[in-house]
Write a protein that holds these residues in place. Structure first.
Motif, PDB file in Angstrom:
ATOM      1  N   VAL A 218       0.829  -1.207   0.000  1.00 35.79           N
ATOM      2  CA  VAL A 218       0.000   0.000   0.000  1.00 35.79           C
ATOM      3  C   VAL A 218       0.866   1.261   0.000  1.00 35.79           C
ATOM      4  O   VAL A 218       0.685   2.154  -0.830  1.00 35.79           O
ATOM      5  N   PHE A 219       1.813   1.348   0.923  1.00 35.77           N
ATOM      6  CA  PHE A 219       2.626   2.559   1.000  1.00 35.77           C
ATOM      7  C   PHE A 219       3.589   2.689  -0.186  1.00 35.77           C
ATOM      8  O   PHE A 219       3.749   3.775  -0.742  1.00 35.77           O
ATOM      9  N   SER A 220       4.213   1.587  -0.571  1.00 37.77           N
ATOM     10  CA  SER A 220       5.117   1.644  -1.729  1.00 37.77           C
ATOM     11  C   SER A 220       4.335   1.950  -2.998  1.00 37.77           C
ATOM     12  O   SER A 220       4.777   2.736  -3.831  1.00 37.77           O
ATOM     13  N   GLY A 221       3.162   1.338  -3.139  1.00 32.57           N
ATOM     14  CA  GLY A 221       2.331   1.612  -4.309  1.00 32.57           C
ATOM     15  C   GLY A 221       1.892   3.063  -4.367  1.00 32.57           C
ATOM     16  O   GLY A 221       1.897   3.688  -5.433  1.00 32.57           O
ATOM     17  N   ALA A 222       1.520   3.625  -3.218  1.00 34.05           N
ATOM     18  CA  ALA A 222       1.119   5.034  -3.182  1.00 34.05           C
ATOM     19  C   ALA A 222       2.291   5.947  -3.545  1.00 34.05           C
ATOM     20  O   ALA A 222       2.125   6.931  -4.285  1.00 34.05           O
ATOM     21  N   LEU A 223       3.475   5.611  -3.050  1.00 32.80           N
ATOM     22  CA  LEU A 223       4.658   6.413  -3.370  1.00 32.80           C
ATOM     23  C   LEU A 223       5.003   6.308  -4.847  1.00 32.80           C
ATOM     24  O   LEU A 223       5.282   7.317  -5.502  1.00 32.80           O
ATOM     25  N   VAL A 224       4.955   5.102  -5.391  1.00 34.35           N
ATOM     26  CA  VAL A 224       5.238   4.907  -6.822  1.00 34.35           C
ATOM     27  C   VAL A 224       4.205   5.654  -7.668  1.00 34.35           C
ATOM     28  O   VAL A 224       4.549   6.319  -8.655  1.00 34.35           O
ATOM     29  N   MET A 225       2.950   5.570  -7.274  1.00 37.48           N
ATOM     30  CA  MET A 225       1.893   6.262  -8.008  1.00 37.48           C
ATOM     31  C   MET A 225       2.129   7.772  -7.990  1.00 37.48           C
ATOM     32  O   MET A 225       2.082   8.438  -9.019  1.00 37.48           O
ATOM     33  N   ARG A 226       2.409   8.311  -6.828  1.00 33.56           N
ATOM     34  CA  ARG A 226       2.637   9.757  -6.686  1.00 33.56           C
ATOM     35  C   ARG A 226       3.844  10.204  -7.498  1.00 33.56           C
ATOM     36  O   ARG A 226       3.791  11.196  -8.217  1.00 33.56           O
ATOM     37  N   LEU A 227       4.950   9.472  -7.381  1.00 31.27           N
ATOM     38  CA  LEU A 227       6.154   9.825  -8.128  1.00 31.27           C
ATOM     39  C   LEU A 227       5.940   9.698  -9.630  1.00 31.27           C
ATOM     40  O   LEU A 227       6.366  10.560 -10.399  1.00 31.27           O
ATOM     41  N   GLY A 228       5.300   8.618 -10.050  1.00 29.15           N
ATOM     42  CA  GLY A 228       5.089   8.400 -11.481  1.00 29.15           C
ATOM     43  C   GLY A 228       4.247   9.490 -12.110  1.00 29.15           C
ATOM     44  O   GLY A 228       4.630  10.075 -13.123  1.00 29.15           O
ATOM     45  N   PHE A 229       3.105   9.795 -11.510  1.00 33.24           N
ATOM     46  CA  PHE A 229       2.233  10.814 -12.085  1.00 33.24           C
ATOM     47  C   PHE A 229       2.840  12.208 -11.971  1.00 33.24           C
ATOM     48  O   PHE A 229       2.727  13.028 -12.878  1.00 33.24           O
ATOM     49  N   SER A 230       3.508  12.485 -10.859  1.00 34.28           N
ATOM     50  CA  SER A 230       4.153  13.785 -10.677  1.00 34.28           C
ATOM     51  C   SER A 230       5.277  13.991 -11.688  1.00 34.28           C
ATOM     52  O   SER A 230       5.409  15.059 -12.284  1.00 34.28           O
ATOM     53  N   THR A 231       6.083  12.966 -11.882  1.00 32.59           N
ATOM     54  CA  THR A 231       7.202  13.070 -12.820  1.00 32.59           C
ATOM     55  C   THR A 231       6.696  13.143 -14.249  1.00 32.59           C
ATOM     56  O   THR A 231       7.317  13.801 -15.086  1.00 32.59           O
ATOM     57  N   ALA A 232       5.581  12.492 -14.540  1.00 31.91           N
ATOM     58  CA  ALA A 232       5.010  12.571 -15.885  1.00 31.91           C
ATOM     59  C   ALA A 232       4.566  13.995 -16.194  1.00 31.91           C
ATOM     60  O   ALA A 232       4.711  14.468 -17.323  1.00 31.91           O
ATOM     61  N   MET A 233       4.048  14.686 -15.175  1.00 37.07           N
ATOM     62  CA  MET A 233       3.587  16.052 -15.394  1.00 37.07           C
ATOM     63  C   MET A 233       4.742  17.047 -15.493  1.00 37.07           C
ATOM     64  O   MET A 233       4.695  17.966 -16.302  1.00 37.07           O
ATOM     65  N   HIS A 234       5.750  16.863 -14.660  1.00 36.47           N
ATOM     66  CA  HIS A 234       6.861  17.819 -14.645  1.00 36.47           C
ATOM     67  C   HIS A 234       8.121  17.085 -14.213  1.00 36.47           C
ATOM     68  O   HIS A 234       8.328  16.834 -13.031  1.00 36.47           O
ATOM     69  N   PHE A 235       8.957  16.743 -15.181  1.00 34.44           N
ATOM     70  CA  PHE A 235      10.166  15.985 -14.891  1.00 34.44           C
ATOM     71  C   PHE A 235      11.180  16.842 -14.146  1.00 34.44           C
ATOM     72  O   PHE A 235      11.442  17.977 -14.504  1.00 34.44           O
TER      73      PHE A 235
END
Length: 129
Positions: free
Chosen positions: A42-59
């Motif tokens: 749960v926590f790793s998935g949430a972190l991966v999700m946040r990082l992935g979508f955030s980095t996709a928007m603004h690298f």
């Protein structure tokens, strides 16, 4: 950064964010009741999700470096916390960890001289950095 490279990095990171959502669901998909496996997913998935979508928007390079650290965690956590025998969750961590490592490597690979890090001295007033 070239536009085609930006689009490629965004696609990698959107896929990574989606895999983070899948990782969150794996304990329930595989009916896992081991608390450390559930919390890690749960926590790793949430972190991966946040990082992935955030980095996709603004690298930003630091986001790619954090993704690399998270990938190392995902690839090692089943053995560090001794639930490697829970095959479904273990494989989910490994697959997502490899995908996150790939996205981080793509972001950090091929930096050229014109792709200099952000110069904070240029940020003035209301202009976003």
């Amino acid at each position: 950064m070239r536009e085609d490279r930006k689009e490629q990095l965004a696609a990698f990171n959107l896929a990574t964010g989606t895999l983070g959502m899948i990782l969150i669901a794996t304990p329930w998909a595989f009916d896992i009741s081991e608390p450390t496996a559930v919390w890690s997913a749960v926590f790793s998935g949430a972190l991966v999700m946040r990082l992935g979508f955030s980095t996709a928007m603004h690298f930003r390079e630091w986001k790619a470096r954090v993704e690399a650290a998270v990938a190392a965690w995902l690839l090692s956590v089943p053995w560090l916390l001794h639930w490697e025998k829970l095959s479904g969750v273990t494989w989910a961590h490994i697959v997502v960890g490899l995908a996150v490592a790939g996205a981080a490597a793509a972001g950090l690979r091929g930096r050229t001289a014109d792709e200099t890090p952000l110069d904070l001295g240029q940020c003035r007033g209301a202009r976003p950095c």
